[in-house]
Design a protein around this motif. Structure first.
Motif, mmCIF file in Angstrom:
data_model
loop_
_atom_site.group_PDB
_atom_site.id
_atom_site.type_symbol
_atom_site.label_atom_id
_atom_site.label_comp_id
_atom_site.label_asym_id
_atom_site.label_seq_id
_atom_site.Cartn_x
_atom_site.Cartn_y
_atom_site.Cartn_z
ATOM 1 N N GLY A 96 13.453 -45.235 -16.117
ATOM 2 C CA GLY A 96 14.412 -45.912 -15.263
ATOM 3 C C GLY A 96 13.692 -46.770 -14.237
ATOM 4 N N GLU A 97 14.383 -47.134 -13.202
ATOM 5 C CA GLU A 97 13.811 -48.026 -12.191
ATOM 6 C C GLU A 97 12.836 -47.266 -11.305
ATOM 7 O OE1 GLU A 97 15.218 -51.083 -8.616
ATOM 8 O OE2 GLU A 97 16.705 -50.171 -9.964
ATOM 9 N N ILE A 98 11.614 -47.771 -11.239
ATOM 10 C CA ILE A 98 10.594 -47.203 -10.356
ATOM 11 C C ILE A 98 9.932 -48.340 -9.596
ATOM 12 C CG2 ILE A 98 10.154 -45.259 -11.926
ATOM 13 C CD1 ILE A 98 7.498 -46.691 -12.671
ATOM 14 N N LYS A 118 10.698 -43.244 -7.133
ATOM 15 C CA LYS A 118 11.921 -43.278 -7.928
ATOM 16 C C LYS A 118 13.060 -42.726 -7.076
ATOM 17 C CE LYS A 118 13.987 -41.560 -12.240
ATOM 18 N NZ LYS A 118 14.570 -42.859 -12.650
ATOM 19 N N ASN A 119 14.049 -43.573 -6.829
ATOM 20 C CA ASN A 119 15.177 -43.200 -5.960
ATOM 21 C C ASN A 119 14.688 -42.729 -4.590
ATOM 22 O OD1 ASN A 119 17.040 -43.713 -8.059
ATOM 23 N ND2 ASN A 119 16.744 -41.652 -8.876
ATOM 24 N N GLY A 120 13.641 -43.398 -4.095
ATOM 25 C CA GLY A 120 13.106 -43.089 -2.782
ATOM 26 C C GLY A 120 12.206 -41.876 -2.734
ATOM 27 N N GLN A 121 11.990 -41.221 -3.857
ATOM 28 C CA GLN A 121 11.163 -40.011 -3.907
ATOM 29 C C GLN A 121 9.786 -40.341 -4.464
ATOM 30 O OE1 GLN A 121 12.098 -37.104 -6.987
ATOM 31 N NE2 GLN A 121 11.782 -35.417 -5.557
ATOM 32 N N CYS A 123 6.767 -39.618 -6.661
ATOM 33 C CA CYS A 123 6.633 -38.868 -7.905
ATOM 34 C C CYS A 123 5.203 -38.963 -8.427
ATOM 35 C CB CYS A 123 7.585 -39.423 -8.970
ATOM 36 S SG CYS A 123 9.338 -39.344 -8.529
#
Length: 225
Positions: A96-98, A118-121, A123
């Motif tokens: 997905g979007e990273i 990813k989603n502000g996290q 990783c």
């Protein structure tokens, strides 16, 4: 990922883990083996192989052994290829979007293959290349790996701290059934992998389309822990 200047050959022998003797165009050539694993099932004498040719006079060998034919299946045995293919896959939206993708990212006392947002996290992702296969069933590792166990324990700790954590097994062939940890060879790795999954580390496996001169991540493969 693509290789340039690929030539066919016939595998003859592997005197040590770093070099192979390959018959190429009527000559016996010394080729660098880009995989220090045992790979015994991949390289019986007479196996069809493909090697990358170089014209650099400063190289110790003129060829790198890259691809081997096992039965009807082409297998890429370049241990550097999974990271390159994984980067292409990540950049093409595999997870997905990273953003902020970085390779060889150090956190604590471990260095992980990739880090990204990813989603502000934040990783972390560790890549494991897989070449061991029997009747379509793949296993990892093909030899004990203390480094691999350390990375799994590091990812487990990261997941427990709230980071995103992933293991990506890049299976360097296609048309396989499933992947499992090779407990018979390295029970410590299998235990660490199951502990990682229980802690929230995402365990992924992807097969690859392989040609004599290319390898591209293809589709998801079942992981049986």
């Amino acid at each position: 990922m693509q290789y340039q200047n690929m030539v066919p050959g016939i595998f003859l022998a592997r005197p040590n883990r770093f070099i192979a003797h390959v018959a190429i165009a009527g000559n016996t050539e010394i080729c660098h083996v880009k995989n220090t694993g045992r790979c015994r099932e991949l390289l019986p004498p007479g196996a069809e192989v493909w090697c990358q040719q170089f014209d650099n006079p400063n190289r110790k060998t003129k060829f790198d052994l890259i691809t081997v034919k096992k039965g009807d299946r082409l297998i890429n045995m370049d241990s550097q290829a999974p990271n390159t293919a994984a980067k292409e896959w990540l950049l093409s939206g595999g997870l997905g979007e990273i953003s902020a993708l970085k390779a060889e990212y150090t956190h604590g006392d471990s260095r992980f293959d990739f880090s990204f947002l990813k989603n502000g996290q934040r990783c972390f992702l560790e890549v494991k290349g897989v070449t061991l296969e029997q009747d379509g069933i793949c296993a990892f590792p093909d030899a004990p790996t203390q480094r691999g166990v350390k990375h799994l324990k590091g990812l487990t700790a990261l997941a427990q701290e709230g980071y995103g954590a992933y293991v990506l097994f890049v299976i360097q062939m296609t048309d396989v059934v499933y992947l499992h940890p090779n407990d018979a060879t390295d029970p410590a790795f299998g235990q660490a992998l199951r502990e990682a999954a229980a802690a929230g580390v995402r365990i992924l496996a992807m097969d690859c389309r392989v040609t004599p001169g290319s390898m591209t991540i293809h589709q998801s493969v079942e992981v049986r822990l």
